[in-house]
Write a protein that holds these residues in place. Structure first.
Motif, PDB file in Angstrom:
ATOM      1  N   ILE A  32       0.924  -1.258  -0.301  1.00  0.00           N
ATOM      2  CA  ILE A  32      -0.181   0.332  -0.181  1.00  0.00           C
ATOM      3  C   ILE A  32       0.970   1.421   0.082  1.00  0.00           C
ATOM      4  CG2 ILE A  32      -2.086  -1.149   0.835  1.00  0.00           C
ATOM      5  CD1 ILE A  32      -1.025   0.025   3.753  1.00  0.00           C
TER       6      ILE A  32
ATOM      7  N   ASP B 212       0.877   3.398  -3.147  1.00  0.00           N
ATOM      8  CA  ASP B 212       0.482   5.133  -2.906  1.00  0.00           C
ATOM      9  C   ASP B 212       1.295   5.504  -3.598  1.00  0.00           C
ATOM     10  OD1 ASP B 212      -1.556   6.765  -1.663  1.00  0.00           O
ATOM     11  OD2 ASP B 212       0.368   7.707  -1.305  1.00  0.00           O
TER      12      ASP B 212
ATOM     13  N   LEU C 219       0.224   7.781  -7.661  1.00  0.00           N
ATOM     14  CA  LEU C 219       0.053   9.328  -7.250  1.00  0.00           C
ATOM     15  C   LEU C 219       0.817  10.206  -8.621  1.00  0.00           C
ATOM     16  CD1 LEU C 219      -0.475  11.551  -5.606  1.00  0.00           C
ATOM     17  CD2 LEU C 219       2.053  11.916  -4.132  1.00  0.00           C
TER      18      LEU C 219
ATOM     19  N   TYR D 113       5.684  13.793   2.299  1.00  0.00           N
ATOM     20  CA  TYR D 113       5.683  12.492   2.289  1.00  0.00           C
ATOM     21  C   TYR D 113       6.602  12.231   2.500  1.00  0.00           C
ATOM     22  CZ  TYR D 113       3.551   7.857   1.887  1.00  0.00           C
ATOM     23  OH  TYR D 113       3.635   6.291   2.276  1.00  0.00           O
TER      24      TYR D 113
ATOM     25  N   SER E 184      -5.296   8.400   4.156  1.00  0.00           N
ATOM     26  CA  SER E 184      -5.392   7.927   2.699  1.00  0.00           C
ATOM     27  C   SER E 184      -7.152   8.491   2.366  1.00  0.00           C
ATOM     28  CB  SER E 184      -5.015   6.667   2.266  1.00  0.00           C
ATOM     29  OG  SER E 184      -4.073   6.065   2.649  1.00  0.00           O
TER      30      SER E 184
ATOM     31  N   CYS F 199      -6.519  12.307   2.636  1.00  0.00           N
ATOM     32  CA  CYS F 199      -6.445  12.792   1.037  1.00  0.00           C
ATOM     33  C   CYS F 199      -6.962  12.378   0.176  1.00  0.00           C
ATOM     34  CB  CYS F 199      -4.712  12.099   1.145  1.00  0.00           C
ATOM     35  SG  CYS F 199      -3.829  12.147   1.644  1.00  0.00           S
ATOM     36  N   SER F 200      -8.266  11.904  -0.006  1.00  0.00           N
ATOM     37  CA  SER F 200      -8.993  11.604  -0.944  1.00  0.00           C
ATOM     38  C   SER F 200      -9.767  12.465  -1.008  1.00  0.00           C
ATOM     39  CB  SER F 200      -9.609  10.628  -1.136  1.00  0.00           C
ATOM     40  OG  SER F 200     -10.396  10.221   0.289  1.00  0.00           O
TER      41      SER F 200
ATOM     42  N   ARG G  56      -0.726  14.080   3.594  1.00  0.00           N
ATOM     43  CA  ARG G  56       0.398  13.271   2.902  1.00  0.00           C
ATOM     44  C   ARG G  56       0.726  13.307   3.965  1.00  0.00           C
ATOM     45  NH1 ARG G  56       1.134   9.795  -0.749  1.00  0.00           N
ATOM     46  NH2 ARG G  56       2.681  10.619  -1.526  1.00  0.00           N
TER      47      ARG G  56
ATOM     48  N   GLN H  29      -0.343  10.746   6.358  1.00  0.00           N
ATOM     49  CA  GLN H  29       0.075   9.676   5.795  1.00  0.00           C
ATOM     50  C   GLN H  29       1.463   9.136   6.059  1.00  0.00           C
ATOM     51  OE1 GLN H  29      -0.861   9.932   1.429  1.00  0.00           O
ATOM     52  NE2 GLN H  29      -1.801   7.582   1.786  1.00  0.00           N
TER      53      GLN H  29
ATOM     54  N   PHE I 267      -6.319   7.074  -3.662  1.00  0.00           N
ATOM     55  CA  PHE I 267      -6.497   7.228  -1.934  1.00  0.00           C
ATOM     56  C   PHE I 267      -6.976   6.071  -1.302  1.00  0.00           C
ATOM     57  CE2 PHE I 267      -4.549  11.362  -3.266  1.00  0.00           C
ATOM     58  CZ  PHE I 267      -3.445  11.254  -2.765  1.00  0.00           C
TER      59      PHE I 267
ATOM     60  N   ASN J 169      -5.765   2.339  -0.316  1.00  0.00           N
ATOM     61  CA  ASN J 169      -5.245   1.642   0.499  1.00  0.00           C
ATOM     62  C   ASN J 169      -5.856   1.889   1.519  1.00  0.00           C
ATOM     63  OD1 ASN J 169      -3.386   2.821  -0.349  1.00  0.00           O
ATOM     64  ND2 ASN J 169      -3.298   5.110   0.072  1.00  0.00           N
TER      65      ASN J 169
END
Length: 481
Positions: A22, A26, A30, A55, A90, A93-94, A106, A109, A169, A172
């Motif tokens: 995951i 990611d 991305l 990140y 995650s 972020c979405s 991020r 995350q 996202f 995940n």
């Protein structure tokens, strides 16, 4: 950790690989989504760099803290906490409404991600105690990177085209929750035999070093050298502070004695060079395929397959080679393949022809597929098992630092080259200096792979392990992981 059956050890390996999957998917997904994010969020090139580097920067800053904390309070506990934070980050972020929010989410995350890979590697190291079996397990671990390279761009491209970039996202969430439940049920708790105290001063110095250095590199093209010079000074001061302060602690965040081992030092430097190359390669390739060639996210993802498939196939082969013949052959193959790939782009404009573009991607995939297993195996082999968490965390930190610097440096070179020009017309020529930087990274992998894997280098590793082991015996509350 109690001795587990062969079947249970394989299950633990599979659970640990899910966390790597995951995290890796990611990153790759991305990259495919960057152009769509750029259009929707009105992001500049530096803004795109920060969506990746925010990140990797947090990861690099916290990995050693996570590794030592896991060895102190329990690897399973920290691993599960990381899964929860990664899933929550995650989801956030979405839902990000703008670029600034996305960068912050991020970072959340990344806090969770910092508790996953080094802790999972520590669990694997303490689960697979036989050196050959461990090397094969690490080869499987490396193959997961190849799987993510194949699945990430395809899944990301498909999701971006059908639903939108936010949906990348969502991948995940089910995998992270499944890994959480399986960890709770099947992974035994383990920790180092001796507790290790936190090192807040060392942790702050690491954050200051990585953060200031990355900011100076990314913002230099837009703000100018004079504006970022204070951050460069802070980075230099933080590095000096680490070199002065850490050896004076009984239980440092970074045990600088590790670096007396030439193979360990070489593995650290190789990790930085290899992952800088990966970060820069993905960044340049994604922007070229979508912003210059005009491919949509799905077709750009398909173009990543010639790079992803060799990664997937070569990683377990590299693990078997490391287990049977040592790390040198894998590192030589990796260095040569990555160097030749970058030379095709730097000297022959490989991206302008489908044939050379395909060949360049295949060679890079072969090279990167071979490089991961010897890095990890060299970093943890020979170290006392009680310090596996910190050793693995240093290796993971080197990877993330390399990827952070790769995106920062290559992005800065690209931004300065296309400034004030037609983006499509200027991209190929503006990217040439970046490709030459990747050539240097490949040469570094080859050279360090040859120099740091000889008999004399192995002797320094044995002496370092003896020193660390004897220090543990002499100090009831001394350095341990």
């Amino acid at each position: 950790m109690p001795e587990l059956s062969h079947r249970r050890r394989l299950l633990v390996l599979a659970i640990c690989c899910m966390s790597l999957l995951i995290v890796s998917i990611d990153v790759t997904a991305l990259n495919v989504a960057l152009p769509d994010m750029q259009r929707e969020l009105h992001a500049s090139t530096s803004g795109l760099q920060w969506t990746i580097d925010a990140y990797t920067l947090v990861l690099a800053s916290l990995l050693m803290l996570a590794g030592s904390t896991a060895d102190r309070i329990g690897r399973k506990r920290v691993f599960m906490t990381g899964l929860v934070l990664f899933v929550v980050g995650s989801l956030l972020c979405s839902l990000a409404p703008n670029l600034d929010s996305l960068i912050v989410f991020r970072m959340i995350q990344a806090v969770g991600g910092s508790m996953l890979n080094p802790v999972a590697m520590s669990i694997i190291t303490n689960t697979f105690t036989d050196p050959r079996e461990r090397a094969r397990a690490i080869g499987v671990w490396g193959a997961v990177v190849g799987i993510s390279m194949a699945a990430g761009p395809l899944a990301g491209g498909l999701l971006v085209e059908s639903v939108g970039w936010r949906s990348i996202f969502w991948v995940n969430l089910p995998v992270g929750l499944m890994a959480l439940l399986l960890t709770l049920r099947f992974v035994p708790e383990s920790r180092a035999p001796k507790a290790r105290r936190p090192d807040p001063v060392g942790q702050l110095l690491v954050i200051a070093l990585f953060g200031s250095l990355t900011y100076a590199i990314i913002e230099a093209p837009d703000s100018g050298v004079a504006a970022v010079l204070p951050f460069a000074v802070v980075a230099a001061a933080a590095l000096g502070g680490l070199l002065w302060y850490e050896p004076r602690r009984d239980e440092p965040l970074i045990d600088l004695r590790f670096f007396r081992s030439v193979p360990f030092t070489g593995a650290t430097a190789i990790a930085i060079a290899a992952f800088a190359s990966l970060g820069g390669f993905l960044f340049l390739s994604t922007l070229y395929l979508q912003n210059v060639r005009g491919y949509d996210a799905l077709h750009a993802g398909l173009w990543m397959l010639p790079m992803a498939v060799p990664m997937f196939l070569c990683a377990p082969l590299s693990g078997r080679l490391v287990g049977s013949r040592g790390p040198r052959l894998s590192l030589v193959v990796a260095g040569v393949a990555m160097t030749v790939s970058a030379v095709l782009f730097a000297a022959f404009d490989a991206e302008t022809s489908n044939t050379t573009l395909f060949l360049g991607y295949v060679l890079f995939g072969v090279g990167f597929g071979f490089v991961n297993a010897p890095i990890t195996n060299t970093a943890v082999s020979g170290m006392p098992r009680a310090q596996a968490g910190v050793a693995a965390a240093v290796a993971s930190t080197s990877r993330q630092l390399g990827q952070t610097l790769g995106v920062a440096v290559i992005g800065a070179v690209l931004a300065s080259g296309v400034e004030g020009s037609s983006y499509r017309a200027a991209f190929v020529s503006a990217s040439v200096p970046g490709w030459w930087i990747l050539v240097a990274c490949g040469v570094a992998v080859f050279t360090l792979g040859v120099v740091t894997t000889g008999r004399w280098a192995r002797g320094t590793a044995e002496r370092t392990a003896e020193t660390l082991q004897s220090a543990e015996v002499r100090q009831p509350t001394g350095v341990s992981a």
